[in-house]
Design a protein around this motif. Structure first.
Motif, PDB file in Angstrom:
ATOM      1  N   PHE A   1      -7.197   3.926   1.029  1.00 55.71           N
ATOM      2  CA  PHE A   1      -6.708   3.209   2.332  1.00 55.71           C
ATOM      3  C   PHE A   1      -6.760   4.004   3.684  1.00 55.71           C
ATOM      4  O   PHE A   1      -7.293   3.882   5.059  1.00 55.71           O
TER       5      PHE A   1
ATOM      6  N   ASN B   1      -9.049  -8.597   3.368  1.00 53.39           N
ATOM      7  CA  ASN B   1      -8.941  -7.814   4.494  1.00 53.39           C
ATOM      8  C   ASN B   1      -9.449  -6.086   3.939  1.00 53.39           C
ATOM      9  O   ASN B   1      -9.069  -6.119   2.982  1.00 53.39           O
ATOM     10  N   MET B   2     -10.003  -5.696   4.564  1.00 53.77           N
ATOM     11  CA  MET B   2     -11.134  -4.742   3.583  1.00 53.77           C
ATOM     12  C   MET B   2     -10.326  -3.697   3.208  1.00 53.77           C
ATOM     13  O   MET B   2     -10.074  -3.020   2.256  1.00 53.77           O
ATOM     14  N   TRP B   3     -10.020  -3.352   4.258  1.00 52.37           N
ATOM     15  CA  TRP B   3      -9.351  -1.539   4.376  1.00 52.37           C
ATOM     16  C   TRP B   3      -7.562  -1.499   3.414  1.00 52.37           C
ATOM     17  O   TRP B   3      -7.812  -0.698   2.530  1.00 52.37           O
TER      18      TRP B   3
ATOM     19  N   LEU C   1     -10.950   5.162   4.683  1.00 50.36           N
ATOM     20  CA  LEU C   1     -10.731   4.291   5.377  1.00 50.36           C
ATOM     21  C   LEU C   1     -11.286   3.811   5.968  1.00 50.36           C
ATOM     22  O   LEU C   1     -12.439   3.645   7.490  1.00 50.36           O
ATOM     23  N   LEU C   2      -9.926   3.237   6.809  1.00 51.05           N
ATOM     24  CA  LEU C   2      -9.099   3.198   8.023  1.00 51.05           C
ATOM     25  C   LEU C   2      -9.531   3.996   9.236  1.00 51.05           C
ATOM     26  O   LEU C   2     -10.110   3.924  10.104  1.00 51.05           O
ATOM     27  N   SER C   3      -9.813   5.430   8.882  1.00 49.86           N
ATOM     28  CA  SER C   3      -9.934   6.619   9.674  1.00 49.86           C
ATOM     29  C   SER C   3     -11.681   6.165   9.946  1.00 49.86           C
ATOM     30  O   SER C   3     -12.149   7.129  11.590  1.00 49.86           O
ATOM     31  N   TYR C   4     -12.364   6.213   9.239  1.00 51.84           N
ATOM     32  CA  TYR C   4     -14.347   6.272   9.675  1.00 51.84           C
ATOM     33  C   TYR C   4     -14.068   5.175  10.168  1.00 51.84           C
ATOM     34  O   TYR C   4     -14.729   4.891  11.362  1.00 51.84           O
ATOM     35  N   SER C   5     -13.252   3.813   9.695  1.00 53.22           N
ATOM     36  CA  SER C   5     -13.880   2.619  11.095  1.00 53.22           C
ATOM     37  C   SER C   5     -13.388   2.826  12.294  1.00 53.22           C
ATOM     38  O   SER C   5     -14.053   2.555  13.391  1.00 53.22           O
TER      39      SER C   5
ATOM     40  N   THR D   1       0.953  -0.998   0.357  1.00 54.66           N
ATOM     41  CA  THR D   1       0.041   0.129  -0.049  1.00 54.66           C
ATOM     42  C   THR D   1       0.955   1.715  -0.314  1.00 54.66           C
ATOM     43  O   THR D   1       0.657   1.981  -0.418  1.00 54.66           O
TER      44      THR D   1
ATOM     45  N   ALA E   1      -8.805  -1.738  -0.676  1.00 55.30           N
ATOM     46  CA  ALA E   1      -8.634  -1.075  -1.140  1.00 55.30           C
ATOM     47  C   ALA E   1      -7.852   0.070  -1.150  1.00 55.30           C
ATOM     48  O   ALA E   1      -7.965   0.648  -2.313  1.00 55.30           O
ATOM     49  N   GLY E   2      -7.136  -0.922  -0.213  1.00 56.17           N
ATOM     50  CA  GLY E   2      -5.593   0.290  -0.603  1.00 56.17           C
ATOM     51  C   GLY E   2      -4.835  -0.008  -1.567  1.00 56.17           C
ATOM     52  O   GLY E   2      -4.342   0.020  -3.140  1.00 56.17           O
TER      53      GLY E   2
END
Length: 212
Positions: free
Chosen positions: A168, A154-156, A171-175, A138, A159-160
Motif C-alpha cells: 500500500f 480505491n486502488m491504493w 504504491l502510494l509513494s509511486y503515485s 490497512t 492493494a493494502g
C-alpha cells in the motif's frame, strides 16, 4: 462491472478537454472528438458515472489553467457568458427533445442508475465510508489477506486490503512521485504546450479513476 469496463473510456474522457481547448490542428481535433463520441455512446450504454466525473474535473482544471496561462484573467467574464449560454442551450435542447436526445438519454443505462435511486444512494454512501474503513483496516491488518472483504473502490486501499501495508505504501509513494514529476514537467514552459496539457489531462483522469 461498470467500474472496470469504464476504465476503457478514461483516456477519451480525459483528453476531450484537451482536444476542444488546447489542440490547434483541426484534423487532430476532429479525430479526437470522433473517438470521444464513440466512448460517450459506450458510457451511456455502460451506465458508469465515473467517466463524466473525470471529464468534468479535467475540463475545469484545463480551462482555468490554460486560459489563465494564455490570457491572464481577462478571459473570465467572456467565459462565464459563453458557458452560461451553452448550458442554457443544452437544457433547452434536452427539454425540447430535439433530435430525440431526451428519449435517448432517458432510455439509457446511465439514466437508470441516476443519483435519486435508493440503490445508487447506498452505493455512493458505501464508497464514501469505505475509504475511512479501508484506511483503518490497512493498519489493523498490516499483512493484508482480506480477499473476502468487499473492495473499497480505491486502488491504493484495495492493494493494502489484499497485500498489506508495505505494498500500500509503495504504491502510494509511486503515485505521489509520479504526480510530483508531472507537475514539474507541466511547469516547464520550454516543453511543448500540447505535451504538457496531454500529460496533465491523462494523469488527472487516471488518478480520478482510481479514486472511484
Amino acid at each position: 462491472a461498470a467500474t472496470g469496463s469504464g476504465t476503457i473510456n478514461t483516456l477519451a474522457f480525459s483528453l476531450i478537454a484537451y482536444f476542444l481547448v488546447v489542440e490547434k490542428k483541426k484534423n487532430i481535433k476532429l479525430i479526437g472528438i470522433f473517438f470521444f463520441s464513440i466512448s460517450l455512446v459506450y458510457a451511456f450504454v455502460l451506465g458508469s458515472r465515473t467517466q463524466f466525473l473525470i471529464m468534468g474535473v479535467v475540463a475545469v482544471v484545463v480551462i482555468v489553467v490554460y486560459f489563465h496561462e494564455q490570457y491572464t484573467w481577462a478571459w473570465l467574464p467572456r467565459f462565464i457568458v459563453c458557458a452560461t449560454g451553452i448550458t442554457i442551450a443544452c437544457i433547452a435542447i434536452y427539454q425540447k427533445n430535439l433530435w430525440g436526445i431526451k428519449d435517448t438519454i432517458e432510455s439509457s443505462n446511465l439514466f437508470a442508475r441516476n443519483l435519486e435511486s435508493l440503490a445508487q444512494q447506498q452505493a455512493d454512501s458505501y464508497r464514501m465510508t469505505s475509504v475511512l474503513r479501508g484506511l483503518l483496516l490497512t493498519f489493523e491488518y498490516p499483512f493484508g489477506g482480506l480477499e473476502q472483504t468487499n473492495y473499497y473502490h480505491n486502488m491504493w486501499l484495495d492493494a493494502g486490503r489484499v497485500a498489506g501495508l508495505i505494498p500500500f505504501l509503495l504504491l502510494l509513494s509511486y503515485s505521489l512521485i509520479s504526480v510530483f514529476h508531472i507537475i514539474r514537467i507541466f511547469c516547464n514552459k520550454s516543453a511543448p504546450v500540447s505535451f504538457r496539457y496531454m500529460l496533465l489531462c491523462l494523469y488527472i483522469g487516471v488518478l480520478a479513476n482510481f479514486f472511484v
